[in-house]
Enzyme design. Structure first.
Site, PDB file in Angstrom:
ATOM      1  N   LYS A 118      17.459   7.083   2.077  1.00 25.68           N
ATOM      2  CA  LYS A 118      17.324   5.631   2.268  1.00 25.68           C
ATOM      3  C   LYS A 118      17.605   4.873   0.970  1.00 25.68           C
ATOM      4  CE  LYS A 118      13.123   4.162   3.151  1.00 25.68           C
ATOM      5  NZ  LYS A 118      12.418   3.189   2.316  1.00 25.68           N
ATOM      6  N   THR A 119      16.985   5.291  -0.110  1.00 22.62           N
ATOM      7  CA  THR A 119      17.178   4.596  -1.383  1.00 22.62           C
ATOM      8  C   THR A 119      18.615   4.757  -1.882  1.00 22.62           C
ATOM      9  OG1 THR A 119      14.864   4.911  -1.975  1.00 22.62           O
ATOM     10  CG2 THR A 119      16.378   4.422  -3.762  1.00 22.62           C
TER      11      THR A 119
ATOM     12  N   LYS B 154       0.060  -0.828   0.611  1.00 25.00           N
ATOM     13  CA  LYS B 154       0.095  -0.448   2.018  1.00 25.00           C
ATOM     14  C   LYS B 154      -1.020  -1.105   2.827  1.00 25.00           C
ATOM     15  CE  LYS B 154       3.807   1.968   1.870  1.00 25.00           C
ATOM     16  NZ  LYS B 154       5.054   1.357   2.387  1.00 25.00           N
TER      17      LYS B 154
ATOM     18  N   ARG C 170       5.684   7.625  -9.509  1.00 26.74           N
ATOM     19  CA  ARG C 170       6.112   6.305  -9.019  1.00 26.74           C
ATOM     20  C   ARG C 170       6.329   5.339 -10.176  1.00 26.74           C
ATOM     21  NH1 ARG C 170       7.112   5.272  -3.378  1.00 26.74           N
ATOM     22  NH2 ARG C 170       6.110   6.978  -2.239  1.00 26.74           N
TER      23      ARG C 170
ATOM     24  N   HIS D 238       9.534  -0.828   8.123  1.00 26.69           N
ATOM     25  CA  HIS D 238       9.460   0.020   6.930  1.00 26.69           C
ATOM     26  C   HIS D 238      10.887   0.474   6.635  1.00 26.69           C
ATOM     27  CE1 HIS D 238       7.651   3.790   4.813  1.00 26.69           C
ATOM     28  NE2 HIS D 238       7.807   2.788   3.979  1.00 26.69           N
TER      29      HIS D 238
ATOM     30  N   SER E 103      11.036  10.003   3.883  1.00 28.23           N
ATOM     31  CA  SER E 103      11.303  10.552   2.562  1.00 28.23           C
ATOM     32  C   SER E 103      12.318  11.692   2.649  1.00 28.23           C
ATOM     33  CB  SER E 103      10.001  11.060   1.942  1.00 28.23           C
ATOM     34  OG  SER E 103      10.230  11.621   0.680  1.00 28.23           O
TER      35      SER E 103
ATOM     36  N   ASP F  76      11.779  -1.597   0.768  1.00 29.92           N
ATOM     37  CA  ASP F  76      10.725  -0.886   1.505  1.00 29.92           C
ATOM     38  C   ASP F  76      10.123  -1.625   2.705  1.00 29.92           C
ATOM     39  OD1 ASP F  76       9.217   1.564   1.605  1.00 29.92           O
ATOM     40  OD2 ASP F  76       7.469   0.417   1.001  1.00 29.92           O
TER      41      ASP F  76
ATOM     42  N   ARG G 201      -1.666   8.159  -1.225  1.00 31.04           N
ATOM     43  CA  ARG G 201      -2.608   7.599  -0.263  1.00 31.04           C
ATOM     44  C   ARG G 201      -3.439   8.716   0.380  1.00 31.04           C
ATOM     45  NH1 ARG G 201      -0.545   6.479   3.841  1.00 31.04           N
ATOM     46  NH2 ARG G 201       1.528   7.307   3.500  1.00 31.04           N
TER      47      ARG G 201
END
Length: 533
Positions: A244-245, A202, A324, A222, A240, A259, A61
């Protein structure tokens, strides 16, 4: 022209000002989108059957080129800052006229889809793209209505993505040729000059972050979310690199989403119908669910293959570290479909504290939870960026600052209300260092972190005594099954106790200095949770 028997795409496009196109492809099946991409030499198939594309100049982004139209609706409600940059209605209208005219004589892909798995809050979206693979991204990431639902569907919002169209900064009110602009009045998102598909995702997240709290009292988050076989739900917030994942991808629990979620008075629910996972350094051993999801129908972005093969080299960063993959949620074996869960019993704020100060697990009061939610803290370690020689603090409000149109305090107060009404436990988990800062101490073992999360989820930490953590006031459990007791209090792990106290005071002061910009809007309860030096 590919015409659906359910809806007339010519009329749909004409209604938004796009006419005289060369070809229209509406609700095109994923396999056809892949074939169209290959035929136009816009991508390639990898050994595992996934489609691989390169998004060009932009592999992420561009926050400085994200705009929101400032008008009577948004002037007093949007928190204008470096992420929410105002654009005049005239400039947006000019861009709209130009970008719709740009499609004359071109092929165009159109997809009707939905955001929000809870039917009470569903938002119809029409995504118009210049390439077939961007349309595949929309198929993967949003909820996919069937023909019967399409018959009655009204696309409330429109997203128009045209990577080949560039704005003129001199006349269009942009910083440069690429842009992502949102008009809440026109319910339209315009994306130009960039092929990075994350701008589509987003853009919708930003919209939901604006309308759900104000119109429905729903807290947009989020975060990732999962639940056990009995429906006990947990939420994981984290920037990041915080885990979390990894921590939410528990084979013993079912994935609600990875997410974006909403928290209503009755449920939590996924905003999306898919996952958009980072895949740098991905391996089957570390992330088996994501690895197995990369197959036919998945869309890989900006990855590289081993030389002379079509086998993906997930460690290769030659294009970007932000590689990604998008895929439908049901590519995950233990996904919850529809992706709606019960009110959470536990919330985890994940931080990678490279200063070695924060406890590996601590329990927060509602006031501390609101304060930490606004702070959104983690740390970058030395060596990750040129010139960085020691750990540096990173604060991203509500763990998603670039996507929050409203003031962060509004989200935090809504969180506080839900915590009190529904008696939710909030935990701060440090997945970073202990025994000293990065370079001196050691990374907290993932084995111990998993044990602490499991103990919290199972209720084992509800029957254990707690002591206050100096400076921050968090509650530290005196015992935790499967974790050495000396690890729970970070001061015990430092050989030099005075050095720890000095480092803790320094980190506490960084929190205080960062929070000053929110002090005028925060209520006394939130301010009472500030660290004390």
């Amino acid at each position: 022209m590919q015409v659906s028997s359910v809806r007339n795409p010519v009329a749909l496009l004409s209604a938004i000002g796009i006419e005289q196109t060369a070809a229209i492809y509406y609700q095109t099946a994923p396999a056809v989108l892949v074939s169209q991409t290959l035929a136009r030499k816009q991508g390639a198939l990898t050994a595992n059957g996934a489609l691989s594309v390169n998004t060009g100049k932009f592999t992420g982004r561009s926050p400085k080129d994200k705009f929101i139209v400032k008008d009577a609706l948004t002037a007093a409600t949007v928190n204008w800052n470096d992420f929410n940059i105002p654009m005049s209605a005239d400039h947006f209208d000019r861009l709209y006229t130009k970008i719709t005219a740009y499609f004359k004589g071109k092929e165009i892909w159109v997809r009707d889809c939905v955001a929000c798995a809870d039917p009470a809050y569903r938002v119809g979206i029409q995504v118009v793209t210049e390439t077939p693979w961007a349309n595949l991204f929309a198929y993967n990431m949003f909820l996919r209505p069937g023909d019967e639902e399409l018959e009655d569907m009204h696309a409330e919002w429109t997203v128009i993505q045209a990577p080949g169209f560039f704005a003129d900064p001199a006349t269009d009110g942009t910083r440069q040729g690429n842009f992502a602009a949102i008009s809440f009045e026109r319910k339209t998102v315009l994306i130009g000059g960039t092929a990075y598909t994350g701008e589509i995702k987003k853009g919708i997240f930003t919209i939901l972050n604006y309308i759900l709290p104000q119109m429905h009292g729903v807290l947009p988050m989020h975060c990732s979310a999962n639940q056990d076989e009995h429906g006990d739900t947990a939420i994981f917030f984290g920037l990041s690199g915080t885990g979390k994942t990894t921590l939410s991808a528990d084979p013993a629990r079912k994935l609600i989403g990875d997410d974006e979620h909403g928290w209503s008075s009755h449920h939590i629910f996924n905003f999306e119908g898919g996952c958009y996972a980072k895949c740098i350094d991905l391996s089957e051993e570390k992330e088996p669910q994501i690895y197995k999801a990369i197959r036919e129908g998945a869309l890989l972005e900006n990855v590289s293959c081993f030389e002379g093969t079509n086998k993906v080299d997930f460690a290769n960063k030659c294009i970007t570290e932000n590689t990604r993959v998008s895929y439908p949620l049901d590519y995950i074996d233990n996904a919850v479909i529809p992706s709606v869960g019960n009110i959470p019993s536990n919330i985890f704020f994940l931080t990678c504290d490279a200063f070695g100060v924060l406890p590996p697990i601590s329990r927060l009061t509602p006031a501390q939870a609101m304060y930490q939610f606004i702070s959104g803290y983690t740390a970058r370690v030395a060596g990750t960026e040129t010139g960085v020689t020691e750990p540096t603090t990173t604060f991203s409000t509500c763990f998603g600052a670039p996507f929050l149109p409203l003031h962060p305090v509004q989200y935090a107060q809504l969180l506080g209300q839900k915590l009190k009404q529904q008696d939710v436990a909030v935990w701060l988990i440090n997945t970073g260092w202990t025994g000293g800062p990065y370079g001196t101490g050691q990374r907290i073992s993932l084995k111990y972190t998993r044990a602490m999360v499991t103990a919290a989820l199972s209720g084992q930490l509800d029957r254990i005594a707690y002591k206050d953590f100096p400076f921050f006031g968090f509650g530290i459990p005196e015992h935790c099954p499967g974790v050495p007791a000396e690890l729970l209090d970070p001061r015990n792990t430092w050989a030099d106790k005075e050095a720890f106290d000095k480092q803790a005071a320094d980190l506490a002061d960084r929190f205080i200095q960062n929070f000053k910009k929110y002090g005028a809007q925060a209520d006394p309860e939130i301010l009472s949770a500030s660290p004390k030096i």
